[in-house]
Design a protein around this motif. Structure first.
Motif, PDB file in Angstrom:
ATOM      1  N   ARG A   1       3.907   6.166  -7.716  1.00 55.12           N
ATOM      2  CA  ARG A   1       3.290   6.993  -6.460  1.00 55.12           C
ATOM      3  C   ARG A   1       3.180   8.288  -6.869  1.00 55.12           C
ATOM      4  NH1 ARG A   1       8.069   6.359  -2.400  1.00 55.12           N
ATOM      5  NH2 ARG A   1       6.952   4.362  -1.608  1.00 55.12           N
TER       6      ARG A   1
ATOM      7  N   VAL B   1      12.410  -0.011  -1.178  1.00 55.57           N
ATOM      8  CA  VAL B   1      11.156   0.461  -0.956  1.00 55.57           C
ATOM      9  C   VAL B   1      10.796   1.040   0.462  1.00 55.57           C
ATOM     10  CG1 VAL B   1       8.663  -0.033  -1.453  1.00 55.57           C
ATOM     11  CG2 VAL B   1      10.256  -1.362  -2.565  1.00 55.57           C
TER      12      VAL B   1
ATOM     13  N   CYS C   1      -1.063   6.031  -7.660  1.00 50.25           N
ATOM     14  CA  CYS C   1      -1.168   4.588  -7.691  1.00 50.25           C
ATOM     15  C   CYS C   1      -1.364   4.124  -6.108  1.00 50.25           C
ATOM     16  CB  CYS C   1      -0.194   3.973  -8.411  1.00 50.25           C
ATOM     17  SG  CYS C   1      -0.627   2.063  -8.545  1.00 50.25           S
ATOM     18  N   ASP C   2      -2.390   3.348  -5.970  1.00 54.96           N
ATOM     19  CA  ASP C   2      -2.624   2.923  -4.602  1.00 54.96           C
ATOM     20  C   ASP C   2      -1.915   1.819  -4.079  1.00 54.96           C
ATOM     21  OD1 ASP C   2      -5.119   4.657  -4.250  1.00 54.96           O
ATOM     22  OD2 ASP C   2      -5.571   3.258  -6.014  1.00 54.96           O
TER      23      ASP C   2
ATOM     24  N   ASP D   1       0.883  -1.280   0.072  1.00 61.93           N
ATOM     25  CA  ASP D   1       0.025  -0.103  -0.027  1.00 61.93           C
ATOM     26  C   ASP D   1       0.956   1.335  -0.107  1.00 61.93           C
ATOM     27  OD1 ASP D   1      -1.736   2.172   0.558  1.00 61.93           O
ATOM     28  OD2 ASP D   1      -2.995   1.017   1.943  1.00 61.93           O
ATOM     29  N   LEU D   2       0.880   2.016  -1.020  1.00 59.92           N
ATOM     30  CA  LEU D   2       1.691   2.986  -1.293  1.00 59.92           C
ATOM     31  C   LEU D   2       1.220   4.212  -0.470  1.00 59.92           C
ATOM     32  CD1 LEU D   2       2.473   3.440  -5.062  1.00 59.92           C
ATOM     33  CD2 LEU D   2       3.872   2.289  -3.384  1.00 59.92           C
ATOM     34  N   HIS D   3       0.030   4.191   0.178  1.00 63.39           N
ATOM     35  CA  HIS D   3      -0.108   5.410   1.011  1.00 63.39           C
ATOM     36  C   HIS D   3       0.160   5.219   2.571  1.00 63.39           C
ATOM     37  CE1 HIS D   3      -2.687   6.892  -2.132  1.00 63.39           C
ATOM     38  NE2 HIS D   3      -3.338   5.750  -2.353  1.00 63.39           N
TER      39      HIS D   3
ATOM     40  N   LEU E   1       8.525   2.864  -9.527  1.00 66.56           N
ATOM     41  CA  LEU E   1       7.666   3.205  -8.136  1.00 66.56           C
ATOM     42  C   LEU E   1       7.425   4.458  -7.897  1.00 66.56           C
ATOM     43  CD1 LEU E   1       6.989   2.301  -5.222  1.00 66.56           C
ATOM     44  CD2 LEU E   1       9.297   2.717  -4.579  1.00 66.56           C
ATOM     45  N   GLU E   2       8.487   5.179  -8.185  1.00 69.47           N
ATOM     46  CA  GLU E   2       8.227   6.882  -8.082  1.00 69.47           C
ATOM     47  C   GLU E   2       7.169   7.607  -9.033  1.00 69.47           C
ATOM     48  OE1 GLU E   2       9.436   8.404  -5.495  1.00 69.47           O
ATOM     49  OE2 GLU E   2      10.899   6.839  -4.857  1.00 69.47           O
TER      50      GLU E   2
ATOM     51  N   GLY F   1       2.628   2.577   3.298  1.00 70.31           N
ATOM     52  CA  GLY F   1       3.914   1.880   3.225  1.00 70.31           C
ATOM     53  C   GLY F   1       3.807   0.442   3.868  1.00 70.31           C
TER      54      GLY F   1
END
Length: 733
Positions: A686, A722, A690-691, A486-488, A682-683, A490
């Motif tokens: 993000r 990450v 993207c979720d 979950d990018l929000h 990834l960057e 971590g």
């Protein structure tokens, strides 16, 4: 009026003549009646013979014989009745006139028998014949009376003469109708002939004695009168009756014998007809057993016989032969859209077209459904390709079905004798493998058998058997899990369950090596159910280790998505494992959803109603519509790895991913990016909202024990690139 010395009128001579009263011998009268009845019985039988005779010559013979019996019997009755006549004067008979009376009755009897012998006589024929016979019998009677030679003169009362004539005509008509009746019902009304014959005998005798009642004899005055009983009258009557009886009995015996012979002939003819019908039925059964009723082509049974014969012949002459399997592409679509009648009509057209392309010595058969097989003799192998291409070209011509013009194609698989096999079984199996390859190559294609196909088929068959055993024994298969970040937050909040097979000889097999085998052989549902139960059980195990909010995503096969039992299986897996439905996510591919949107919608709504999340996998590789995406009960959209790989290499790739993220958020869907392998990817993801991400940058799919360690110590397993990163809801204690 005088006729043959007979005087017809009401006035008698008034010059002193004496009128005589006459009597009859009762026994001779009875004898005359019996002779007349016997003649009637024989006439009925003779009329049947005449009507039933098939050949004209035989019909003529029976007509003459019947006329002689009937006429002779009537004449004998008349002569015996005359012998019974007793008068007080001497009576003699004129032979020529007596013979004339016999000829008259024979002639009219011939007319009557001829009428009865008509195949289809009408009422007017019967009336005409009755008039002729009636007048003839009356003429016979009065000419017979004219043969009397005595001193007396015969006077006849016209009214009584007319009555006698009417009786003769009525008796003749009755005889005609009764004969017609017995002719049509000869077997069921035999006993009725006896009373009918007695009635006819009485009618004929009535005519005779009615004529006698009309008679008055007058002799000159002074003639000595005394009753002269002829001593030989009784003997003559008996003799004549015996002769007539012998003739009638002989005729009756002839008729009876003919009936028996004809009955045997009918039985023989019936047996012959039965044998002929049995032969016809046998031929029909052979046709049914050897030929397809729809296309009139040889069926599989007949084809196997033809194949064995041709193979033997080609082996003796060392000649090559091609075995071609033909399959109509998308035939089911015709049945589903236009109906089975249109499908049947299509098969007929296909059979005619292929047969029109083949040579005379080639064989085509329908083996079942839309599958045909051709045996073609070859001089060189290029002929097989040329012949197949002509068939495919002919098949592509438009066909009118149910008022619509459709264009059909065919796929062809070819095996060659002796290169690809030397037995019927081998050649057919190899041609079928080639057909399978042709259909897998996009249809409307032809493919020759190769050894590679055989090895592939053998390998897939072995895999199928071993996969069955693995599922039955719950051995060899295991789940690997790939974390989803979950990018929000971590946190690793989800895992994707991926099935693996640890094959004893081939080693570790990825899903693409055996999923297709399961789908092609009808047990993908069983494999999906095993994955679902195993994933839920492992998730329960992780919950026991402290990861209470961790979720798991399980893939669902496109074929399994069409099964109504799927929601019940999901509910059963949740109940058995004891985990909450909110922790399970079902992943379906975009193409699986679009294959049957309406059915998928109902199933997904039922699953969503349990509390399970729904994710659409490999988005962007199919042909989904935004309108359908809006209707479907989805929670998550996964961007296919093929788009993520283009980041940051191509601007178009980045714009597509960015557009998908914006569209998904507009539809209130979360976005997971698959195949993330670099920091730049990834960057970018993000930065564009993207979720979730999933890929080798985070972790490869790992067994459950390794995943547990990863969740406890993510930095120690190579996920330090990450940041920030921490497991979801972990509890080291």
């Amino acid at each position: 009026m005088d006729w043959l010395g007979l005087r017809f009128g009401t006035e008698l001579p008034a010059d002193g003549q004496v009128l005589l009263a006459c009597t009859h011998n009762s026994w001779l009268v009875l004898l005359a009646f019996l002779v007349a009845s016997g003649a009637g019985y024989c006439a009925f039988d003779m009329a049947e013979r005449v009507a039933h005779a098939q050949q004209p010559e035989i019909r003529r013979r029976w007509t003459w014989l019947g006329a002689c019996c009937l006429g002779g019997g009537i004449w004998a009755m008349h002569f015996i009745a005359m012998l019974a006549f007793e008068a007080p004067i001497a009576i003699d008979y004129d032979i020529p006139t007596t013979a004339l009376s016999l000829l008259l009755v024979l002639a009219v009897s011939l007319v009557g028998m001829h009428t009865l012998g008509r195949p289809s006589a009408e009422p007017r024929h019967y009336f005409a014949a009755a008039l002729t016979v009636g007048f003839g019998i009356a003429a016979m009677h009065y000419s017979g009376m004219a043969a009397i030679r005595s001193v007396a003169t015969q006077y006849y009362h016209p009214g009584m003469v007319a009555i006698s004539l009417g009786v003769a005509i009525a008796a003749s008509l009755a005889a005609m109708l009764l004969s017609s009746f017995f002719r049509e019902r000869s077997d069921s009304h035999k006993l009725l002939k006896i009373p009918a014959s007695l009635a006819m005998g009485g009618a004929i005798c009535s005519m005779h004695f009615t004529g006698i009642l009309a008679l008055q004899l007058a002799v000159p005055a002074g003639t000595e009168l005394h009753l002269e009983r002829a001593d030989n009258a009784l003997q003559l009557g008996l003799s004549l009756a015996v002769i007539a009886g012998i003739v009638l009995v002989f005729a009756f015996c002839v008729v009876w014998t003919d009936k028996k012979l004809q009955g045997k002939e009918r039985d023989l003819l019936h047996v012959s007809n039965l044998l002929r019908e049995l032969e016809q039925v046998k031929v029909k059964l052979q046709n049914v057993a050897h030929y397809d009723a729809l296309t009139n082509l040889p069926n599989r049974r007949a084809f196997n016989e033809f194949f064995a014969e041709k193979l033997k012949s080609h082996a003796e002459h060392r000649q090559s032969m091609a075995v071609m399997f033909l399959d109509v592409d998308h035939f089911k679509r015709i049945n589903d859209s236009l109906g089975h009648d249109a499908g049947d009509e299509l098969l007929k057209v296909v059979a005619d077209r292929v047969r029109g392309v083949l040579r005379r010595e080639d064989v085509i058969a329908r083996l079942g459904g839309d599958e045909f097989c051709v045996l073609a003799s070859l001089v060189n192998l290029s002929e097989a390709r040329a012949l197949s291409q002509r068939i495919m070209q002919r098949m592509m011509e438009p066909i009118t079905l149910a008022g619509r013009n459709v264009t059909m194609t065919t796929s062809i698989g070819i095996s060659l004798y002796p290169d690809d096999g030397e037995t019927c079984e081998e050649l057919l199996k190899h041609a079928d493998l080639a057909l399978y390859q042709a259909k897998g190559s996009g249809r409307n294609n032809l493919h020759f058998f190769s050894r590679h196909l055989k090895h592939k088929a053998t390998f897939e068959l072995q895999l199928e058997e071993e996969l069955h055993n693995c599922l039955a024994r719950d051995q060899g298969l295991f789940l690997a899990y790939q974390p989803i970040l979950d990018l929000h937050t971590g946190q690793v909040t989800k895992l994707e369950a991926l099935v693996r097979w640890q094959h004893p000889q081939l080693g570790l097999l990825p899903p693409d090596r055996f999923i297709g085998v399961a789908e092609a052989n009808g047990f993908i549902a069983k494999l999906d159910a095993w994955v679902l139960r195993s994933a839920c059980r492992d998730l329960a195990s992780l919950a026991a280790q402290g990861f209470h909010d961790l979720r798991v995503a399980v893939n669902c096969s496109a074929l399994n998505l069409s099964r109504d039992e799927l929601p019940d299986e999901v509910e059963s897996a949740l109940r058995e494992s004891g985990i909450r439905a909110q922790r399970l996510e079902l992943e379906v591919t975009e193409n699986a959803l679009m294959r049957n949107v309406n059915q998928a919608l109902l199933l997904l709504e039922r699953i969503r109603g349990l509390g399970v999340s729904i994710s659409i996998d490999d988005f962007g590789t199919g042909y989904s519509s935004l309108a359908y995406l809006k209707r479907l009960p989805l929670d998550t959209l996964k961007v296919d790895r093929s788009f993520v790989m283009d980041i940051p290499g191509t601007r178009a790739g980045m714009e597509i991913v960015q557009a998908i993220i914006v569209m998904a958020h507009t539809l209130q869907l979360q976005v997971v990016a698959e195949g993330v392998e670099t920091r730049e990817q990834l960057e970018f993801l993000r930065a564009h909202g993207c979720d979730f991400i999933q890929g080798y940058l985070l972790s490869r799919p790992q067994p459950l024990a390794v995943i547990e360690e990863f969740l406890r110590h993510p930095h120690g397993l190579g996920a330090s690139n990450v940041l920030p990163l921490r497991p979801a809801d972990s509890n080291p204690a």
